[in-house]
Design an enzyme around this catalytic site. Structure first.
Site, mmCIF file in Angstrom:
data_model
loop_
_atom_site.group_PDB
_atom_site.id
_atom_site.type_symbol
_atom_site.label_atom_id
_atom_site.label_comp_id
_atom_site.label_asym_id
_atom_site.label_seq_id
_atom_site.Cartn_x
_atom_site.Cartn_y
_atom_site.Cartn_z
ATOM 1 N N TRP A 80 0.844 -1.203 0.000
ATOM 2 C CA TRP A 80 0.000 0.000 0.000
ATOM 3 C C TRP A 80 0.867 1.236 0.000
ATOM 4 O O TRP A 80 2.061 1.186 0.279
ATOM 5 C CB TRP A 80 -1.043 -0.013 1.117
ATOM 6 C CG TRP A 80 -0.589 -0.316 2.529
ATOM 7 C CD1 TRP A 80 0.669 -0.673 2.932
ATOM 8 C CD2 TRP A 80 -1.395 -0.301 3.708
ATOM 9 N NE1 TRP A 80 0.686 -0.891 4.265
ATOM 10 C CE2 TRP A 80 -0.553 -0.661 4.779
ATOM 11 C CE3 TRP A 80 -2.715 -0.015 3.976
ATOM 12 C CZ2 TRP A 80 -1.020 -0.743 6.095
ATOM 13 C CZ3 TRP A 80 -3.170 -0.090 5.281
ATOM 14 C CH2 TRP A 80 -2.331 -0.459 6.324
ATOM 15 N N HIS A 111 -6.953 20.240 -5.805
ATOM 16 C CA HIS A 111 -7.037 20.652 -7.221
ATOM 17 C C HIS A 111 -5.872 20.100 -8.047
ATOM 18 O O HIS A 111 -5.404 20.723 -8.988
ATOM 19 C CB HIS A 111 -7.159 22.182 -7.295
ATOM 20 C CG HIS A 111 -8.395 22.673 -6.604
ATOM 21 N ND1 HIS A 111 -9.551 23.000 -7.273
ATOM 22 C CD2 HIS A 111 -8.675 22.797 -5.276
ATOM 23 C CE1 HIS A 111 -10.488 23.338 -6.395
ATOM 24 N NE2 HIS A 111 -9.974 23.225 -5.177
ATOM 25 N N HIS A 171 -9.703 16.985 -11.851
ATOM 26 C CA HIS A 171 -10.409 17.263 -10.590
ATOM 27 C C HIS A 171 -11.685 18.061 -10.778
ATOM 28 O O HIS A 171 -11.944 18.624 -11.830
ATOM 29 C CB HIS A 171 -9.459 17.947 -9.596
ATOM 30 C CG HIS A 171 -9.107 19.362 -9.933
ATOM 31 N ND1 HIS A 171 -8.094 19.686 -10.804
ATOM 32 C CD2 HIS A 171 -9.637 20.528 -9.523
ATOM 33 C CE1 HIS A 171 -8.014 20.990 -10.904
ATOM 34 N NE2 HIS A 171 -8.950 21.536 -10.153
ATOM 35 N N ASP A 189 -14.306 21.048 -9.190
ATOM 36 C CA ASP A 189 -14.362 22.298 -8.404
ATOM 37 C C ASP A 189 -15.768 22.483 -7.851
ATOM 38 O O ASP A 189 -16.749 22.499 -8.611
ATOM 39 C CB ASP A 189 -14.066 23.511 -9.294
ATOM 40 C CG ASP A 189 -12.584 23.771 -9.479
ATOM 41 O OD1 ASP A 189 -11.761 22.917 -9.124
ATOM 42 O OD2 ASP A 189 -12.266 24.863 -9.992
ATOM 43 N N HIS A 191 -15.168 26.649 -3.619
ATOM 44 C CA HIS A 191 -13.782 26.919 -4.020
ATOM 45 C C HIS A 191 -13.557 28.421 -4.217
ATOM 46 O O HIS A 191 -12.450 28.908 -4.009
ATOM 47 C CB HIS A 191 -13.489 26.164 -5.319
ATOM 48 C CG HIS A 191 -12.132 26.381 -5.897
ATOM 49 N ND1 HIS A 191 -10.983 26.469 -5.138
ATOM 50 C CD2 HIS A 191 -11.730 26.536 -7.192
ATOM 51 C CE1 HIS A 191 -9.947 26.644 -5.939
ATOM 52 N NE2 HIS A 191 -10.372 26.711 -7.178
ATOM 53 N N HIS A 193 -14.478 30.643 -12.828
ATOM 54 C CA HIS A 193 -14.569 30.351 -11.401
ATOM 55 C C HIS A 193 -15.585 31.273 -10.723
ATOM 56 O O HIS A 193 -16.450 30.836 -9.968
ATOM 57 C CB HIS A 193 -13.200 30.511 -10.730
ATOM 58 C CG HIS A 193 -12.259 29.380 -10.982
ATOM 59 N ND1 HIS A 193 -11.511 29.256 -12.128
ATOM 60 C CD2 HIS A 193 -11.952 28.301 -10.219
ATOM 61 C CE1 HIS A 193 -10.787 28.156 -12.055
ATOM 62 N NE2 HIS A 193 -11.033 27.555 -10.921
#
Ligand code: 23J
Ligand code: MN
Length: 258
Positions: free
Chosen positions: A61, A69, A73, A75, A79, A206
Site C-alpha cells: 500500500w 485541485h 479534478h 471544483d 472553491h 470560477h
C-alpha cells in the site's frame, strides 16, 4: 425492461461504452502555478508503506498526498469567494445526484491549435446550438481543445506574462449559465484561460460558475472521444469534509453510433 436493466444489458453487449476522461495521478503531471505571493497547489506525491516485505509481509500500500485541485479534478462552489455562501457548496454536501448529467461537447480544437489564448464566446455557443440543438438545462458543457495531448511545459505553456491556454470568456459562461448548465469542464489546468487573471471579473469561469452554485471540471483527458451530444457524464468527487474540490475519475457513458 427497466431503465437500469437496459443499461446493464447495453454495458454487457458493448452498445454503451465507458470512456475514461481522467489523467493518471502522477508526480510529473503539471499543477496550476499562481503568482509567487500566493499559496501553491501541490503535485501528487506517493510513498510506499509496504510492498509484501518486512513492513507488511502479505500486502502492498501507499501513502498519497495532493492538493484538492491536483490532476483531473472537480471544483465545488465553495472553491471561490463568490460561492462561499452557496448552500451545500462543498464536495461533501453536494447532492450526489448532481454529479451525473448529460454532456455537450463544444469542439474548439482547431481554434486552440491556431491560438493558445483562444476564448470561447457566446457566438461559438450559438453556432454549436444551431448544429446540435439547444444546450439542455442540467448539462455538463465540455470545452474540447485537445490540450490534454500536451505534456510537460507545453501543458501550462508559461511565458513571462503567465500561462497561455484556452478557456471561456465571461460572456460565454454567462450564456451557459442562462441555459441552466450543471457545470463546465476543460482539458486545461483550470476552467479559466491561462490569462484569466487579467479578465473582468478575474477568473470569470470560477467567479461566475461557483457564484451560481455550478461546478467545474479540469484537466479532463481525451474529449475528442465524445460525441457532441448524447454522452452521460459521471463525475463524483471524494467526500472531503468542507472540501473545495477533489481529484476524481471522470467517466462518460457513450452509446454506439453516437
Ligand atoms: C486557485 C486559484 C486560481 C485558480 C485555481 C485555483 C484553479 O484553476 C483551480 O484548480 O480551481 S485559476
Ligand atoms: Mn480546481
Amino acid at each position: 425492461m427497466s431503465a437500469l436493466a437496459g443499461l446493464v444489458a447495453a454495458l454487457a453487449s458493448g452498445r454503451v461504452k465507458v470512456v475514461d476522461l481522467t489523467h493518471r495521478l502522477d508526480p510529473d503531471f503539471p499543477v496550476i502555478v499562481l503568482p509567487p505571493e500566493f499559496g501553491q497547489c501541490a503535485r501528487f506525491r506517493i510513498e510506499e508503506v509496504s510492498a509484501y516485505d518486512h513492513r507488511g509481509p502479505a500486502w502492498k500500500w501507499h501513502e498519497i498526498t495532493m492538493n484538492e485541485h491536483t490532476g483531473t479534478h472537480f471544483d465545488a462552489p465553495c472553491h471561490w469567494i463568490s460561492g462561499r455562501d452557496v448552500p451545500a457548496g462543498s464536495v461533501d454536501e453536494i447532492d450526489p445526484a448532481a454529479f451525473i448529467g448529460p454532456a455537450c461537447v463544444i469542439d474548439c480544437s482547431a481554434e486552440a491549435a491556431a491560438d493558445p489564448d483562444f476564448l470561447l464566446q457566446p457566438a461559438h455557443v450559438e453556432a454549436w446550438e444551431a448544429r446540435h440543438g439547444p444546450i439542455p438545462a442540467g448539462s455538463w458543457v465540455l470545452m474540447r481543445t485537445d490540450w490534454s495531448r500536451r505534456s510537460g511545459a507545453a501543458y501550462l505553456n508559461m511565458a513571462g506574462d503567465g500561462a497561455h491556454s484556452p478557456g471561456p470568456s465571461a460572456a460565454a459562461i454567462e450564456a451557459l449559465l442562462a441555459r441552466g448548465i450543471r457545470g463546465f469542464g476543460t482539458e486545461t489546468v483550470g476552467t479559466d484561460a491561462g490569462q484569466a487573471a487579467h479578465f473582468d471579473p478575474p477568473f470569470p469561469a470560477h467567479y461566475l460558475l461557483h457564484g451560481a452554485g455550478r461546478f467545474g471540471l479540469q484537466c479532463l483527458k481525451g474529449l475528442d472521444r465524445l460525441p457532441p451530444t448524447g454522452a452521460v457524464l459521471i463525475a463524483a468527487p471524494l467526500k472531503i469534509r468542507g472540501g473545495t474540490g477533489s481529484p476524481l475519475r471522470v467517466l462518460a457513458l457513450v452509446e454506439e453510433g453516437q
